[in-house]
Design a protein around this motif. Sequence first.
Motif, PDB file in Angstrom:
ATOM      1  N   MET A 169       0.833  -1.206   0.000  1.00 58.34           N
ATOM      2  CA  MET A 169       0.000   0.000   0.000  1.00 58.34           C
ATOM      3  C   MET A 169       0.865   1.252   0.000  1.00 58.34           C
ATOM      4  O   MET A 169       0.607   2.217  -0.738  1.00 58.34           O
ATOM      5  CB  MET A 169      -0.892   0.002   1.249  1.00 58.34           C
ATOM      6  CG  MET A 169      -1.806   1.223   1.352  1.00 58.34           C
ATOM      7  SD  MET A 169      -2.655   1.301   2.937  1.00 58.34           S
ATOM      8  CE  MET A 169      -1.302   1.656   4.043  1.00 58.34           C
ATOM      9  N   ILE A 198      -2.023   3.267  -8.189  1.00 55.74           N
ATOM     10  CA  ILE A 198      -3.367   3.161  -7.592  1.00 55.74           C
ATOM     11  C   ILE A 198      -3.743   1.696  -7.382  1.00 55.74           C
ATOM     12  O   ILE A 198      -4.304   1.316  -6.341  1.00 55.74           O
ATOM     13  CB  ILE A 198      -4.404   3.882  -8.479  1.00 55.74           C
ATOM     14  CG1 ILE A 198      -4.138   5.397  -8.475  1.00 55.74           C
ATOM     15  CG2 ILE A 198      -5.817   3.576  -7.998  1.00 55.74           C
ATOM     16  CD1 ILE A 198      -5.016   6.181  -9.436  1.00 55.74           C
ATOM     17  N   CYS A 229      -1.683   0.285  -4.481  1.00 57.41           N
ATOM     18  CA  CYS A 229      -2.201   0.833  -3.200  1.00 57.41           C
ATOM     19  C   CYS A 229      -3.511   0.172  -2.821  1.00 57.41           C
ATOM     20  O   CYS A 229      -3.739  -0.178  -1.661  1.00 57.41           O
ATOM     21  CB  CYS A 229      -2.372   2.343  -3.355  1.00 57.41           C
ATOM     22  SG  CYS A 229      -2.872   3.159  -1.809  1.00 57.41           S
ATOM     23  N   GLY A 230      -4.425  -0.025  -3.810  1.00 51.36           N
ATOM     24  CA  GLY A 230      -5.706  -0.685  -3.536  1.00 51.36           C
ATOM     25  C   GLY A 230      -5.531  -2.117  -3.075  1.00 51.36           C
ATOM     26  O   GLY A 230      -6.183  -2.566  -2.128  1.00 51.36           O
ATOM     27  N   ILE A 283      -6.706  -3.651   0.530  1.00 48.58           N
ATOM     28  CA  ILE A 283      -7.545  -4.860   0.614  1.00 48.58           C
ATOM     29  C   ILE A 283      -6.826  -5.956   1.396  1.00 48.58           C
ATOM     30  O   ILE A 283      -7.404  -6.645   2.235  1.00 48.58           O
ATOM     31  CB  ILE A 283      -7.900  -5.350  -0.811  1.00 48.58           C
ATOM     32  CG1 ILE A 283      -8.807  -4.330  -1.510  1.00 48.58           C
ATOM     33  CG2 ILE A 283      -8.590  -6.704  -0.746  1.00 48.58           C
ATOM     34  CD1 ILE A 283      -9.066  -4.630  -2.977  1.00 48.58           C
TER      35      ILE A 283
END
Length: 545
Positions: free
Chosen positions: A499, A522, A525-526, A530
């Motif tokens: 992340m 992105i 990081c997502g 999660i």
Amino acid sequence: MNSQLKYISLYRITVIVWMAVKFLLQIFWFHKIHRIWDQDTKDKWKELLEKQAWEYRRKAIELGGLLIKFGQFLSSRADLLPRLFIKELEGLVDRVEPTPFHYSEQMIEQAWGGPIDEQLKSIDKTPVASASIGDVYRAVLHDGTPVAIKVQRYRVNEIFKVDFKALRMVFFIIRTFTRYGKKADLPALYKEVVTVITNELDFTLELSNANRFKRRFKDFPSVYIPDYYKEISTKRVLVMEWIEGAKITDLAFMKKHQISPEKVAKTLFELCVEQYLFSGMFHSDPHSGNLMIRSDGTIVVIDFGMVGVMKQTEADSIRSMVQGFILEDYDRVIRALIEMDFLLADADIERVKKLIKQTTDLYLEGGFGKLDANKMNDIMDELQSFIKEQPIQLPADYAFLGRATSIVVGVLMAIYPQVDLVDWGRPVLKRWMSGESSRASFYKEIISESAKPLLSLPRALIRYLEDGNKQREWERTQHQKKLFHQFYLFYGMMAFLLMTSGGVSALYAMVRDIRLFLTMGIVLCGLGVIGMLVVGISHIRMIKK
């Protein structure tokens, strides 16, 4: 307190029921405001119990009647009250004001159906002893024989009937509003109390008990049971032989008459062992006031109003229980407890067995010789916790047996502090454990003693293997849990790094306006967010499990 108030039914019931309700409310509120039981809380709990016990004793002395007798009854019930409360009640004795003589005179004349002068040459109007049920007077028969006359107190039957009603109300409140009331068999307890105390109100039963004791111990040369005058004794008036002597704990009297305290203690020990280990009737209240010593060293036993009965089946059950402890056969111990009605219907048998084994292993591993006063206190505390945890209720006779034993031990220590109960009891215990007194039984006991290690070896081996498997299984489980914690922490750290790196990449791409890096940042990081959520939730679930 106005002396006439205690004869008013409504007043007695109100005082008794309110005292019980107040005690319950105090206990409820104490547990409500004290969630953490540190040493300060324990000290406050002790103060509360001592205060309640002191108030109960004060009310018992003021009102007399059932409160005194019930207090003595409760002092034998470790299954009902905390040890601190019991310790305070142990000092509760029949300390009541004597009945005015004209009431006693009226009672005697009603019982005999005529004036006192028809049976007595004289009677001292001041009682030599006063108790909650009766007063004792010294009198002389027409032939010059001195006698002791026990006369029921004024309106004592009426007082006890009222108190029984109050006690029933108290038990109803406890059964309805407390957790203990739902666990204990209070109706059976109420029946025990009423039966035991009602029997004491019938002096003809005391006379019968005394005669049975006299027949049982006629071959004990150093023990004497007074004669009773059946023809002039009734339910409310008891006439017995007058005994000259002193309390059995009067060492000055023994010294004056050159009586050996050791010999007196040994005689009392043998007398009580015969009562408490073998079937038959036993004296339930053998305190120093009911045991006298005459100038020739003879022990005199008086007051047979409170007695218990050891049936042969009960003696066999106790013997079986002790054998179970010796052979580490806890199934036999449980069977004996069930036979003795110690365990109520909803008792968790396996749980009880486990607690018995744990307690035995904890305290008796080093042998009885290592038990000191502190360890005995620990055992009593453990027993109290054990009884609270399980639905256990001592039948009245067993409770009286325990109380009588503790009283006698105290008397023996007062007479002869050097007493060696183990040494004195060893021969009797061998005879008792064998169940017979023959030589063949003695050799059978020797063989049994020798076989104990062999008999207990298979169980010990199986328990070792089972305990070893359980230990290894427990260690394996703990190791797996430790590994899972480490895995979750590792995966959580990887997700956090993913992340962080994705966020840094996205920020860098935004500054440099590199769209490909922005998209990759992105996405990374997502995935990291999660991953942290999944790892965190899974870890929390594992911890809860």
